[in-house]
Design a protein around this motif. Structure first.
Motif, short mmCIF file in Angstrom:
data_model
loop_
_atom_site.label_atom_id
_atom_site.label_comp_id
_atom_site.label_asym_id
_atom_site.label_seq_id
_atom_site.Cartn_x
_atom_site.Cartn_y
_atom_site.Cartn_z
N ARG A 22 38.65 -61.50 -82.78
CA ARG A 22 38.62 -60.26 -82.11
C ARG A 22 39.16 -60.31 -80.69
NH1 ARG A 22 33.52 -58.22 -82.92
NH2 ARG A 22 34.04 -57.47 -84.92
N GLN A 23 38.77 -61.12 -79.89
CA GLN A 23 38.94 -61.17 -78.54
C GLN A 23 40.42 -61.54 -78.35
OE1 GLN A 23 36.94 -60.10 -76.18
NE2 GLN A 23 37.88 -60.92 -74.39
N ASN A 24 40.90 -62.69 -79.06
CA ASN A 24 42.34 -62.99 -79.03
C ASN A 24 43.23 -61.79 -79.68
OD1 ASN A 24 41.85 -65.63 -78.14
ND2 ASN A 24 41.69 -66.30 -80.26
N THR A 25 42.97 -61.13 -80.57
CA THR A 25 43.65 -59.85 -80.83
C THR A 25 43.78 -58.81 -80.10
OG1 THR A 25 43.15 -60.52 -83.23
CG2 THR A 25 44.24 -58.50 -82.85
N ILE A 26 42.70 -58.36 -79.38
CA ILE A 26 42.64 -57.41 -78.09
C ILE A 26 43.68 -57.85 -77.24
CG2 ILE A 26 41.05 -56.47 -76.56
CD1 ILE A 26 38.94 -56.59 -78.77
N SER A 27 43.42 -59.18 -76.91
CA SER A 27 44.18 -59.74 -75.66
C SER A 27 45.62 -59.54 -75.81
CB SER A 27 43.89 -61.21 -75.40
OG SER A 27 42.41 -61.22 -74.69
N VAL A 95 49.81 -49.25 -78.80
CA VAL A 95 48.61 -49.75 -78.07
C VAL A 95 48.15 -48.74 -77.13
CG1 VAL A 95 47.98 -51.60 -76.60
CG2 VAL A 95 49.73 -52.12 -78.13
N ASP A 96 46.94 -48.40 -77.39
CA ASP A 96 46.15 -47.34 -76.62
C ASP A 96 45.24 -48.60 -75.70
OD1 ASP A 96 44.33 -45.74 -75.37
OD2 ASP A 96 43.81 -44.93 -77.49
N ILE A 97 45.70 -48.36 -74.38
CA ILE A 97 44.82 -49.28 -73.43
C ILE A 97 43.63 -49.03 -73.19
CG2 ILE A 97 45.84 -48.13 -71.34
CD1 ILE A 97 45.53 -51.92 -71.79
N ASP A 98 43.22 -47.88 -73.21
CA ASP A 98 41.78 -47.51 -72.91
C ASP A 98 40.93 -47.86 -74.06
OD1 ASP A 98 42.31 -46.16 -70.64
OD2 ASP A 98 42.69 -44.23 -71.84
N LEU A 99 41.50 -47.81 -75.58
CA LEU A 99 40.68 -48.25 -76.64
C LEU A 99 40.72 -49.87 -76.56
CD1 LEU A 99 39.74 -47.73 -79.38
CD2 LEU A 99 41.93 -47.84 -80.38
N GLU A 100 41.87 -50.34 -76.11
CA GLU A 100 41.70 -51.78 -76.29
C GLU A 100 40.89 -52.39 -75.05
OE1 GLU A 100 43.03 -53.57 -78.57
OE2 GLU A 100 44.37 -51.92 -79.18
N MET A 101 40.68 -51.93 -73.98
CA MET A 101 39.75 -52.13 -72.94
C MET A 101 38.31 -51.86 -73.37
SD MET A 101 41.45 -53.61 -70.87
CE MET A 101 40.60 -53.90 -69.26
N ALA A 102 38.01 -50.58 -73.87
CA ALA A 102 36.59 -50.69 -74.52
C ALA A 102 36.31 -51.53 -75.63
CB ALA A 102 36.50 -49.08 -74.98
N ASP A 103 37.29 -51.65 -76.44
CA ASP A 103 36.75 -52.70 -77.54
C ASP A 103 36.78 -54.17 -76.86
OD1 ASP A 103 37.07 -50.77 -79.52
OD2 ASP A 103 39.00 -51.34 -80.09
N MET A 104 37.41 -54.36 -76.08
CA MET A 104 37.24 -55.72 -75.22
C MET A 104 35.93 -55.90 -74.44
SD MET A 104 39.52 -57.73 -72.43
CE MET A 104 40.65 -58.54 -73.55
N ALA A 105 35.49 -54.85 -74.12
CA ALA A 105 33.96 -54.85 -73.27
C ALA A 105 32.75 -55.11 -74.54
CB ALA A 105 33.91 -53.67 -72.47
N LYS A 106 33.10 -54.08 -75.25
CA LYS A 106 32.08 -54.26 -76.34
C LYS A 106 32.15 -55.77 -77.30
CE LYS A 106 32.62 -52.10 -80.81
NZ LYS A 106 32.91 -50.96 -81.56
N ASN A 107 33.24 -56.22 -77.26
CA ASN A 107 33.29 -57.52 -78.01
C ASN A 107 32.61 -58.58 -77.01
OD1 ASN A 107 34.16 -59.27 -80.14
ND2 ASN A 107 35.37 -60.04 -78.70
N GLN A 108 32.94 -58.36 -75.90
CA GLN A 108 32.33 -59.33 -74.83
C GLN A 108 30.75 -59.21 -74.88
OE1 GLN A 108 33.93 -61.66 -73.00
NE2 GLN A 108 32.03 -62.51 -72.54
N ILE A 109 30.11 -58.27 -74.96
CA ILE A 109 28.68 -58.20 -74.92
C ILE A 109 28.34 -58.73 -76.36
CG2 ILE A 109 26.70 -56.29 -75.15
CD1 ILE A 109 28.45 -54.31 -73.39
N TYR A 110 29.16 -58.37 -77.35
CA TYR A 110 28.49 -59.09 -78.61
C TYR A 110 28.44 -60.51 -78.55
CZ TYR A 110 28.64 -59.94 -83.64
OH TYR A 110 28.55 -60.27 -84.96
N TYR A 111 29.73 -60.98 -78.03
CA TYR A 111 29.77 -62.36 -78.15
C TYR A 111 28.56 -63.16 -77.03
CZ TYR A 111 31.97 -67.05 -77.01
OH TYR A 111 32.27 -68.44 -76.93
#
Length: 133
Positions: A22-27, A95-111
């Motif tokens: 998920r992190q690689n896809t978001i990146s 690409v919605d940069i706001d959505l991607e950044m929010a998803d990245m933050a959520k995924n980082q907390i999960y990881y």
């Protein structure tokens, strides 16, 4: 009882692999935010434990037919598909940069939560072996 290669540790490992995908896809989406005609992608997979329970794919070695079936884990692969639930920009990019950044933050907390749980399990093994502090 296997302290290292048990079902819980395997489930945590699978969740870590999924989180990494998920992190690689978001990146990749963030890196291509200005690339004309780039289509945003997302990692698609169900939460391992709830999916396995919902589909009743939990299995265990049973020595008697009267034993209740349990255990095991789902082995579904993570798939990366194009995101279709967003609007296209003037250059054909969705690409919605706001959505991607929010998803990245959520995924980082999960990881981080997964790695903390896995570290706790390994520290418990070290304590049992008399090596932990």
């Amino acid at each position: 009882m296997d302290l290292i290669n048990n079902a819980t540790n395997q489930l945590l490992q699978t969740a870590l692999t999924a989180s990494t995908t998920r992190q690689n896809t978001i990146s990749q989406n963030i890196a291509n935010v200005d690339t004309p005609n780039y289509k945003a992608k997302k990692a698609v997979f169900a939460h391992e434990l709830s999916s396995a329970i919902d589909r009743q794919k939990l299995t265990a070695y049973r020595t008697d037919v009267r034993h209740i079936p349990f255990g095991g884990s789902s082995s579904e692969e993570v798939r990366v598909i194009e995101r279709t639930d967003t609007q296209y920009n003037h250059n054909g990019n969705n690409v919605d940069i706001d959505l991607e950044m929010a998803d990245m933050a959520k995924n980082q907390i999960y990881y981080n939560a997964l790695t903390d749980r896995l570290n706790g399990r390994f520290n418990s093994v070290l304590t049992v072996l008399g090596k932990g502090g």
